[in-house]
Motif scaffolding. Sequence first.
Motif, mmCIF file in Angstrom:
data_model
loop_
_atom_site.group_PDB
_atom_site.id
_atom_site.type_symbol
_atom_site.label_atom_id
_atom_site.label_comp_id
_atom_site.label_asym_id
_atom_site.label_seq_id
_atom_site.Cartn_x
_atom_site.Cartn_y
_atom_site.Cartn_z
ATOM 1 N N LEU A 1 102.366 5.968 -31.573
ATOM 2 C CA LEU A 1 103.409 4.992 -31.886
ATOM 3 C C LEU A 1 104.787 5.656 -31.907
ATOM 4 O O LEU A 1 105.752 5.091 -32.392
ATOM 5 C CB LEU A 1 103.098 4.329 -33.230
ATOM 6 N N SER A 2 104.844 6.861 -31.354
ATOM 7 C CA SER A 2 106.093 7.633 -31.366
ATOM 8 C C SER A 2 106.922 7.427 -30.109
ATOM 9 O O SER A 2 108.013 7.987 -29.992
ATOM 10 C CB SER A 2 105.775 9.123 -31.509
ATOM 11 N N LYS A 3 106.438 6.645 -29.167
ATOM 12 C CA LYS A 3 107.128 6.526 -27.889
ATOM 13 C C LYS A 3 107.786 5.139 -27.760
ATOM 14 O O LYS A 3 108.897 4.950 -28.216
ATOM 15 C CB LYS A 3 106.157 6.837 -26.754
ATOM 16 N N ALA A 4 107.098 4.175 -27.170
ATOM 17 C CA ALA A 4 107.740 2.867 -26.963
ATOM 18 C C ALA A 4 108.134 2.204 -28.280
ATOM 19 O O ALA A 4 109.133 1.481 -28.340
ATOM 20 C CB ALA A 4 106.807 1.953 -26.175
ATOM 21 N N THR A 5 107.349 2.457 -29.348
ATOM 22 C CA THR A 5 107.645 1.801 -30.624
ATOM 23 C C THR A 5 108.500 2.655 -31.549
ATOM 24 O O THR A 5 108.629 2.345 -32.734
ATOM 25 C CB THR A 5 106.341 1.371 -31.331
ATOM 26 N N ALA A 6 109.069 3.745 -31.035
ATOM 27 C CA ALA A 6 110.200 4.439 -31.668
ATOM 28 C C ALA A 6 109.946 4.913 -33.092
ATOM 29 O O ALA A 6 110.845 4.924 -33.921
ATOM 30 C CB ALA A 6 111.435 3.524 -31.648
ATOM 31 N N SER A 7 108.721 5.301 -33.387
ATOM 32 C CA SER A 7 108.401 5.724 -34.742
ATOM 33 C C SER A 7 107.529 6.965 -34.679
ATOM 34 O O SER A 7 107.807 7.903 -33.928
ATOM 35 C CB SER A 7 107.709 4.584 -35.489
ATOM 36 N N ILE A 8 106.469 6.976 -35.457
ATOM 37 C CA ILE A 8 105.431 7.992 -35.375
ATOM 38 C C ILE A 8 104.152 7.327 -35.861
ATOM 39 O O ILE A 8 104.171 6.245 -36.422
ATOM 40 C CB ILE A 8 105.780 9.245 -36.205
ATOM 41 N N GLY A 9 103.027 7.980 -35.626
ATOM 42 C CA GLY A 9 101.747 7.377 -35.977
ATOM 43 C C GLY A 9 100.883 7.231 -34.737
ATOM 44 O O GLY A 9 101.340 7.452 -33.610
ATOM 45 N N GLY A 10 99.639 6.891 -34.957
ATOM 46 C CA GLY A 10 98.713 6.657 -33.864
ATOM 47 C C GLY A 10 97.639 5.695 -34.312
ATOM 48 O O GLY A 10 97.521 5.390 -35.498
ATOM 49 N N PHE A 11 96.858 5.216 -33.360
ATOM 50 C CA PHE A 11 95.795 4.276 -33.730
ATOM 51 C C PHE A 11 94.636 4.375 -32.759
ATOM 52 O O PHE A 11 94.762 4.884 -31.643
ATOM 53 C CB PHE A 11 96.312 2.835 -33.768
ATOM 54 N N ILE A 12 93.497 3.868 -33.224
ATOM 55 C CA ILE A 12 92.332 3.665 -32.369
ATOM 56 C C ILE A 12 91.886 2.225 -32.555
ATOM 57 O O ILE A 12 91.691 1.755 -33.679
ATOM 58 C CB ILE A 12 91.197 4.636 -32.734
ATOM 59 N N ALA A 13 91.771 1.500 -31.446
ATOM 60 C CA ALA A 13 91.326 0.110 -31.455
ATOM 61 C C ALA A 13 89.914 0.051 -30.888
ATOM 62 O O ALA A 13 89.654 0.572 -29.798
ATOM 63 C CB ALA A 13 92.272 -0.755 -30.620
ATOM 64 N N THR A 14 89.011 -0.587 -31.623
ATOM 65 C CA THR A 14 87.616 -0.585 -31.205
ATOM 66 C C THR A 14 86.839 -1.677 -31.943
ATOM 67 O O THR A 14 87.432 -2.517 -32.627
ATOM 68 C CB THR A 14 86.987 0.800 -31.473
ATOM 69 N N LYS A 15 85.529 -1.651 -31.837
ATOM 70 C CA LYS A 15 84.674 -2.574 -32.579
ATOM 71 C C LYS A 15 84.680 -2.214 -34.062
ATOM 72 O O LYS A 15 84.739 -1.036 -34.430
ATOM 73 C CB LYS A 15 83.246 -2.525 -32.049
ATOM 74 N N SER A 16 84.549 -3.223 -34.905
ATOM 75 C CA SER A 16 84.593 -2.998 -36.348
ATOM 76 C C SER A 16 83.479 -2.069 -36.828
ATOM 77 O O SER A 16 83.658 -1.297 -37.783
ATOM 78 C CB SER A 16 84.495 -4.338 -37.084
ATOM 79 N N LYS A 17 82.337 -2.121 -36.155
ATOM 80 C CA LYS A 17 81.193 -1.331 -36.640
ATOM 81 C C LYS A 17 81.426 0.173 -36.520
ATOM 82 O O LYS A 17 80.740 0.963 -37.176
ATOM 83 C CB LYS A 17 79.925 -1.735 -35.894
ATOM 84 N N TYR A 18 82.371 0.588 -35.690
ATOM 85 C CA TYR A 18 82.617 2.014 -35.516
ATOM 86 C C TYR A 18 83.597 2.581 -36.552
ATOM 87 O O TYR A 18 83.717 3.801 -36.691
ATOM 88 C CB TYR A 18 83.180 2.290 -34.118
ATOM 89 N N ILE A 19 84.301 1.718 -37.269
ATOM 90 C CA ILE A 19 85.362 2.165 -38.161
ATOM 91 C C ILE A 19 84.846 2.971 -39.361
ATOM 92 O O ILE A 19 85.400 4.036 -39.674
ATOM 93 C CB ILE A 19 86.214 0.976 -38.633
ATOM 94 N N PRO A 20 83.800 2.516 -40.081
ATOM 95 C CA PRO A 20 83.369 3.289 -41.255
ATOM 96 C C PRO A 20 83.006 4.732 -40.952
ATOM 97 O O PRO A 20 83.344 5.637 -41.735
ATOM 98 C CB PRO A 20 82.147 2.497 -41.757
ATOM 99 N N LEU A 21 82.335 4.979 -39.840
ATOM 100 C CA LEU A 21 81.990 6.355 -39.481
ATOM 101 C C LEU A 21 83.251 7.195 -39.304
ATOM 102 O O LEU A 21 83.333 8.331 -39.791
ATOM 103 C CB LEU A 21 81.158 6.373 -38.196
ATOM 104 N N LEU A 22 84.241 6.628 -38.623
ATOM 105 C CA LEU A 22 85.495 7.352 -38.411
ATOM 106 C C LEU A 22 86.229 7.603 -39.720
ATOM 107 O O LEU A 22 86.804 8.679 -39.938
ATOM 108 C CB LEU A 22 86.405 6.554 -37.474
ATOM 109 N N GLN A 23 86.225 6.612 -40.600
ATOM 110 C CA GLN A 23 86.955 6.742 -41.863
ATOM 111 C C GLN A 23 86.424 7.879 -42.732
ATOM 112 O O GLN A 23 87.160 8.442 -43.540
ATOM 113 C CB GLN A 23 86.910 5.428 -42.636
ATOM 114 N N TRP A 24 85.166 8.202 -42.576
ATOM 115 C CA TRP A 24 84.579 9.234 -43.427
ATOM 116 C C TRP A 24 84.309 10.546 -42.715
ATOM 117 O O TRP A 24 84.058 11.573 -43.353
ATOM 118 C CB TRP A 24 83.291 8.705 -44.067
ATOM 119 N N ARG A 25 84.388 10.547 -41.382
ATOM 120 C CA ARG A 25 84.142 11.783 -40.644
ATOM 121 C C ARG A 25 85.411 12.417 -40.074
ATOM 122 O O ARG A 25 85.452 13.624 -39.861
ATOM 123 C CB ARG A 25 83.174 11.518 -39.495
#
Length: 429
Positions: free
Chosen positions: A267-291
């Motif tokens: 989010l540091s380029k076109a949206t002129a800030s900083i940060g990042g994201f991953i967009a995916t299926k909801s079922k994959y989020i808990p594993l990422l949040q804890w690993r």
Amino acid sequence: MLSTSTPLISYLKQLESQGITDIEVITDKLYHHVNEQIRHGVYSNDRYTELGSDVAGTIVSESSNSKNECILWCINHYLGLNRNQNVINKVCEAVQKFGTGCGTSAISGGMSSLHKAVELKLKNLIGKESVMLFPTGYTANLGFLSAFPGQNDLILFDRESHASLIDGIKMSGKKWLPFKHNNVNDLLAKLQKYSSNYENIFVVVESAYSMSGDLAPLQEIIELKQKHKFFLYVDEAHTFGIYGKNGSGYCNELGIVDQVDFIAATLSKATASIGGFIATKSKYIPLLQWRANTYVFQACLTPPDAAAILASLEEIENNPQMIEQLHQNNRYMRKRLTSIGFNLGTSLSPIIPIFMSDEAKMLSFNKELFARGIFSVTLFYPIVKPKEGRIRLILSAAHTREQIDKTVDTLHELAIKYDIIPLSQLAAA
């Protein structure tokens, strides 16, 4: 004998090739080399903007204690929104309401309603079930790739992938192999050879590559998924915000969002800030949040950063002409550069590389560019392949035709002076 004109990264590589391993010897030699480059006026690593990123401004050279007024071609703010007054106003309001920092990671209480609003906005814009917000784009890639693939999985990645992707892949401890840049046939050969040996295969690509400006053959890669089972991870760092409806990204522009398992971006380029994201299926989020350690142990992006993202996305939605202006600038500048005879490779995105094989000549070329008020970035081996050095120009919607013309005219003059382009091509231009 190592020349003063040898770029610093190449000099370091040469020291390593000579078998020099003692860190004291390496640092002494590098320090001496830097001071020699400063003495000859070709050291550029100490330059910085006096008043922050923009398409033009004052560049300070610390070693020479000098200042130059320059057109800037090294900033990734594709739409110039870091200088947009509406964005700035929203950031100021957010500081008053939410404070300056979060103080801890997302899972430890650092998230606020502002962060959740960013995740919701991104989820709806991209069209995925969930979005997970990271402090930077680098840590989004690092966190996912080091944490998500399983013990018996294989990661295949494009050879020109960004360091954040490669670092995450290496940190994962899983098996990995690169495939030739944008080469679907090489990817297919590796899928055919290794698919039966692993539980899952992850294919990692960028939608646009930062060193070459090439766009990935995503539709062809999607076609491979119909015959070969794999997870597809696409980093949209250099396309999110400037491709697709309302800046929803290149995957959206191609209509393949549902076939891409994981869409990441900074989010540091076109949206002129900083940060990042991953967009995916909801079922994959808990594993990422804890690993993903970069999520668990890193403080959230600040409230002003989150506010800048939301305000930038709102500006893009309300003013779609900004994106069109960027692509008009891209087409115009490319047409002028190619008519002169510059080698732009196979680039298409608003990243324009001008290839030059002679590193010493390129350093002198860029030194004179800077003296004439053009601030650019030079890229050398091992950042890029040997003999594929380049000066990289990054376009913005905020660049004017006058700034583009001045830059191209200056490049043209120096191409003649430094014999960068064959005279026959220059004559034809």
